[in-house]
Scaffold this active site. Structure first.
Site, short mmCIF file in Angstrom:
data_model
loop_
_atom_site.label_atom_id
_atom_site.label_comp_id
_atom_site.label_asym_id
_atom_site.label_seq_id
_atom_site.Cartn_x
_atom_site.Cartn_y
_atom_site.Cartn_z
N GLU A 82 -5.32 4.78 13.89
CA GLU A 82 -6.35 3.90 14.46
C GLU A 82 -7.02 4.44 15.72
O GLU A 82 -8.02 3.89 16.15
CB GLU A 82 -5.75 2.50 14.74
CG GLU A 82 -4.80 2.40 15.92
CD GLU A 82 -3.36 2.77 15.58
OE1 GLU A 82 -3.10 3.25 14.47
OE2 GLU A 82 -2.49 2.60 16.46
N ARG B 7 0.83 -1.21 0.00
CA ARG B 7 0.00 0.00 0.00
C ARG B 7 0.87 1.27 0.00
O ARG B 7 2.06 1.22 0.31
CB ARG B 7 -0.89 0.04 1.25
CG ARG B 7 -2.08 -0.89 1.20
CD ARG B 7 -2.79 -0.94 2.53
NE ARG B 7 -2.05 -1.72 3.52
CZ ARG B 7 -2.43 -1.90 4.79
NH1 ARG B 7 -3.55 -1.35 5.22
NH2 ARG B 7 -1.72 -2.62 5.62
N TYR C 212 -0.55 4.19 10.87
CA TYR C 212 -1.01 3.17 11.83
C TYR C 212 0.17 2.87 12.75
O TYR C 212 1.29 2.63 12.28
CB TYR C 212 -1.41 1.87 11.11
CG TYR C 212 -2.72 1.99 10.37
CD1 TYR C 212 -3.91 2.20 11.05
CD2 TYR C 212 -2.77 1.89 8.98
CE1 TYR C 212 -5.12 2.33 10.36
CE2 TYR C 212 -3.96 2.01 8.29
CZ TYR C 212 -5.14 2.23 9.00
OH TYR C 212 -6.32 2.35 8.33
N HIS D 58 -0.50 1.17 16.29
CA HIS D 58 -0.86 -0.02 17.10
C HIS D 58 0.14 -0.24 18.23
O HIS D 58 0.67 -1.33 18.42
CB HIS D 58 -0.95 -1.26 16.20
CG HIS D 58 -2.00 -1.17 15.13
ND1 HIS D 58 -3.35 -1.16 15.41
CD2 HIS D 58 -1.91 -1.06 13.79
CE1 HIS D 58 -4.04 -1.04 14.29
NE2 HIS D 58 -3.19 -0.97 13.29
N ASP E 127 -3.23 -7.12 15.48
CA ASP E 127 -2.46 -5.86 15.46
C ASP E 127 -2.53 -5.13 16.80
O ASP E 127 -1.73 -4.25 17.07
CB ASP E 127 -2.88 -4.96 14.29
CG ASP E 127 -4.36 -4.64 14.26
OD1 ASP E 127 -5.09 -5.05 15.19
OD2 ASP E 127 -4.80 -3.96 13.31
N LYS F 89 1.94 1.61 7.39
CA LYS F 89 2.18 0.75 8.55
C LYS F 89 3.17 1.37 9.53
O LYS F 89 3.94 2.26 9.18
CB LYS F 89 2.71 -0.62 8.10
CG LYS F 89 1.64 -1.50 7.49
CD LYS F 89 0.40 -1.65 8.35
CE LYS F 89 0.59 -2.58 9.53
NZ LYS F 89 -0.66 -2.70 10.34
N1 LIG Z 1 -4.95 -7.62 10.84
C1 LIG Z 1 -5.23 -6.64 10.00
O1 LIG Z 1 -4.66 -6.52 8.93
C2 LIG Z 1 -6.27 -5.64 10.38
C3 LIG Z 1 -6.77 -4.73 9.43
C4 LIG Z 1 -7.76 -3.83 9.84
C5 LIG Z 1 -8.23 -3.84 11.14
N2 LIG Z 1 -7.71 -4.74 12.01
C6 LIG Z 1 -8.11 -4.81 13.41
O2 LIG Z 1 -9.38 -5.41 13.57
C7 LIG Z 1 -9.84 -5.06 14.87
C8 LIG Z 1 -11.29 -4.60 14.82
O3 LIG Z 1 -11.36 -3.32 14.19
P1 LIG Z 1 -12.77 -2.61 13.92
O4 LIG Z 1 -12.48 -1.41 13.11
O5 LIG Z 1 -13.75 -3.59 13.44
O6 LIG Z 1 -13.15 -2.14 15.38
P2 LIG Z 1 -14.60 -1.64 15.86
O7 LIG Z 1 -14.36 -0.68 16.96
O8 LIG Z 1 -15.42 -1.21 14.70
O9 LIG Z 1 -15.25 -2.98 16.45
C9 LIG Z 1 -14.75 -3.63 17.56
C10 LIG Z 1 -15.88 -4.40 18.21
O10 LIG Z 1 -15.31 -5.19 19.28
C11 LIG Z 1 -16.27 -5.21 20.30
N3 LIG Z 1 -15.65 -5.67 21.53
C12 LIG Z 1 -14.90 -4.97 22.43
N4 LIG Z 1 -14.55 -5.76 23.46
C13 LIG Z 1 -15.08 -7.00 23.21
C14 LIG Z 1 -15.07 -8.23 23.90
N5 LIG Z 1 -14.46 -8.37 25.08
N6 LIG Z 1 -15.74 -9.28 23.34
C15 LIG Z 1 -16.37 -9.15 22.16
N7 LIG Z 1 -16.42 -8.00 21.47
C16 LIG Z 1 -15.79 -6.94 21.98
C17 LIG Z 1 -16.79 -3.77 20.33
O11 LIG Z 1 -18.00 -3.66 21.06
C18 LIG Z 1 -16.95 -3.51 18.85
O12 LIG Z 1 -18.22 -3.88 18.37
C19 LIG Z 1 -8.86 -3.99 15.38
O13 LIG Z 1 -7.88 -4.57 16.23
C20 LIG Z 1 -8.24 -3.50 14.12
O14 LIG Z 1 -6.99 -2.87 14.34
C21 LIG Z 1 -6.74 -5.63 11.65
#
Ligand SMILES: NC(=O)c1ccc[n+]([C@@H]2O[C@H](COP(=O)([O-])OP(=O)(O)OC[C@H]3O[C@@H](n4cnc5c(N)ncnc54)[C@H](O)[C@@H]3O)[C@@H](O)[C@H]2O)c1
Length: 377
Positions: A127, A25, A103, A105, A277, A84
């Site tokens: 983020e 990216r 980002y 993290h 992450d 990143k």
């Molecule tokens: N690995 C990757 O490449 C990548 C890419 C993008 C996003 N992400 C990650 O994905 C994750 C989610 O991001 P998002 O934008 O969907 O966040 P978001 O804030 O939209 O959603 C997170 C959800 O988790 C819920 N939550 C919080 N604590 C909880 C628990 N104990 N049990 C169950 N649910 C719980 C919240 O209520 C919320 O609905 C983040 O860590 C983000 O950084 C990773």
């Protein structure tokens, strides 16, 4: 910094090429560069930075960017915007007076956190920036990672990937795969929709009852489960695929699925933990790369790549740049006016501020690193 004929102060913005494993990216597309240049800023783009996403040096030059071959020259800008978190080889570019927007993290990056704090840099994290809709700079990548999770999760279940050989949609007379999605925010919702689109039976887990209610009504999932560890454990045992997407902004991800629960899953079932992450919401998850995305633990395939959208750089760069550009321009104004990192800074940026004046200034991040000067943040 320089003032144009109209008296506006422009700053220098640097866009380095990404250095993380197979990350293709780029933070700004040529059209975003054009916007910044139009407003009087000088934009330095590292040569070939956009190539992996399909944006050529010629397009950047046409948009008004200066193409520079040397990353050190890009990092010498007033503000560096990248995708990143900086990799260890990039820490040498940190210096007082530099503003970084990317980002980060940090909750899962202690070495980077220490390097940022000790360097005197100002670091703003995509983020943790908030607005009335939520997390506008995380959402576009979560949308893409969520959609991708359904695809890669389905692929992990194939026998050729070492999975159980279960097809998401099942077949006539054979029930579909069971998918458990932890956290029904942006990423979880897109993952759930994708898995349902492939015909799987999807249960969504969240701590937020209102969110569960809405998804129960709109049909994103087949069933909902409040996030209580023992109850979640029953679903984990039955699941062919667990997708982790729980987030508490800035903080380490909550561990919702324990190692003991993972050990109850059938051999050849799979975990895709997007929350890796922020440290992962499945206890057995540890970060993997696009080069080596999976490992086996308790006979369960784990896919825990920290930059899933890096596989779809064209779509992801366009989506990210569209979200980042307006915030970058606000940040550039604050840097130009000398307000960045101070109490007078534009309130729209405050949530993104993670490190300033040699300490952590974001409350949730500070709680993860109480020894790094953040306890009173
Ligand atoms: N690995 C990757 O490449 C990548 C890419 C993008 C996003 N992400 C990650 O994905 C994750 C989610 O991001 P998002 O934008 O969907 O966040 P978001 O804030 O939209 O959603 C997170 C959800 O988790 C819920 N939550 C919080 N604590 C909880 C628990 N104990 N049990 C169950 N649910 C719980 C919240 O209520 C919320 O609905 C983040 O860590 C983000 O950084 C990773």
């Amino acid at each position: 910094m320089s003032a144009d004929a109209a008296g506006r102060t422009g700053i220098t913005v640097g866009v380095p090429a990404e250095t993380k494993d197979r990350e293709r990216r780029v933070a700004l597309t040529p059209s975003a560069v054009h916007m910044a240049v139009d407003l009087g800023h000088r934009v330095l783009v590292q040569a070939d930075a956009g190539e992996g996403a399909g944006f050529s040096d010629e397009e950047y030059a046409k948009a008004g960017a200066s193409l520079v071959p040397d990353p050190a020259e890009v990092w010498a800008a007033d503000v560096v915007v990248k995708v990143k978190e900086p990799q260890p080889a990039e820490y040498e570019h940190f210096r007082p007076g530099l503003t970084l927007f990317a980002y980060l993290h940090l909750a899962a990056e202690p070495a980077l956190t220490k390097a940022l704090v000790s360097s005197g840099i100002r670091a703003y994290a995509f983020e943790t920036l908030t607005d009335r809709h939520g997390l506008p700079l995380l959402a576009p990548m979560s949308e893409i990672a969520g959609r991708a999770a359904a695809i890669v999760g389905a692929a992990q279940l194939s026998a050729s990937s070492g999975g159980s050989g279960t097809l998401m949609g099942g077949a006539a007379g054979v029930p579909p795969a069971k998918v458990l999605v932890i956290g029904l925010g942006v990423a979880g919702t897109m993952a759930a929709r994708g898995c349902r689109g492939l015909g799987a039976h999807v249960t969504g887990v969240d701590v937020d009852l209102q969110r569960l209610y809405e998804h129960h009504l709109d049909g994103t999932v087949d069933a909902t489960q409040i996030s209580e560890q023992a109850l979640v454990g029953e679903h984990v045992r039955e699941a062919d695929l667990v997708i982790g997407a729980a987030l508490v902004p800035g903080a380490r991800a909550p561990v919702v699925v324990t190692e003991e629960q993972v050990a109850t899953m059938r051999p050849g079932s799979a975990v895709v933990d997007l929350a890796i992450d922020q440290g992962g919401c499945v206890e057995t998850a540890r970060p993997t790369t696009l080069s080596e995305p999976t490992y086996l633990e308790h006979g369960v395939v784990h896919y825990c790549v920290t930059n899933v959208p890096g596989q779809f750089p064209r779509t992801a760069s366009a989506a990210l740049s569209a979200a980042v550009a307006p915030k970058l321009l606000t940040l550039a104004d604050e840097v130009a006016a000398g307000r960045a990192g101070t109490d007078e800074e534009d309130a729209r940026l405050v949530g993104a501020r993670n490190v300033a004046d040699g300490r952590i200034v974001h409350e949730a991040v500070a709680e993860v690193f109480p020894d790094l000067g953040g306890a009173d943040a």
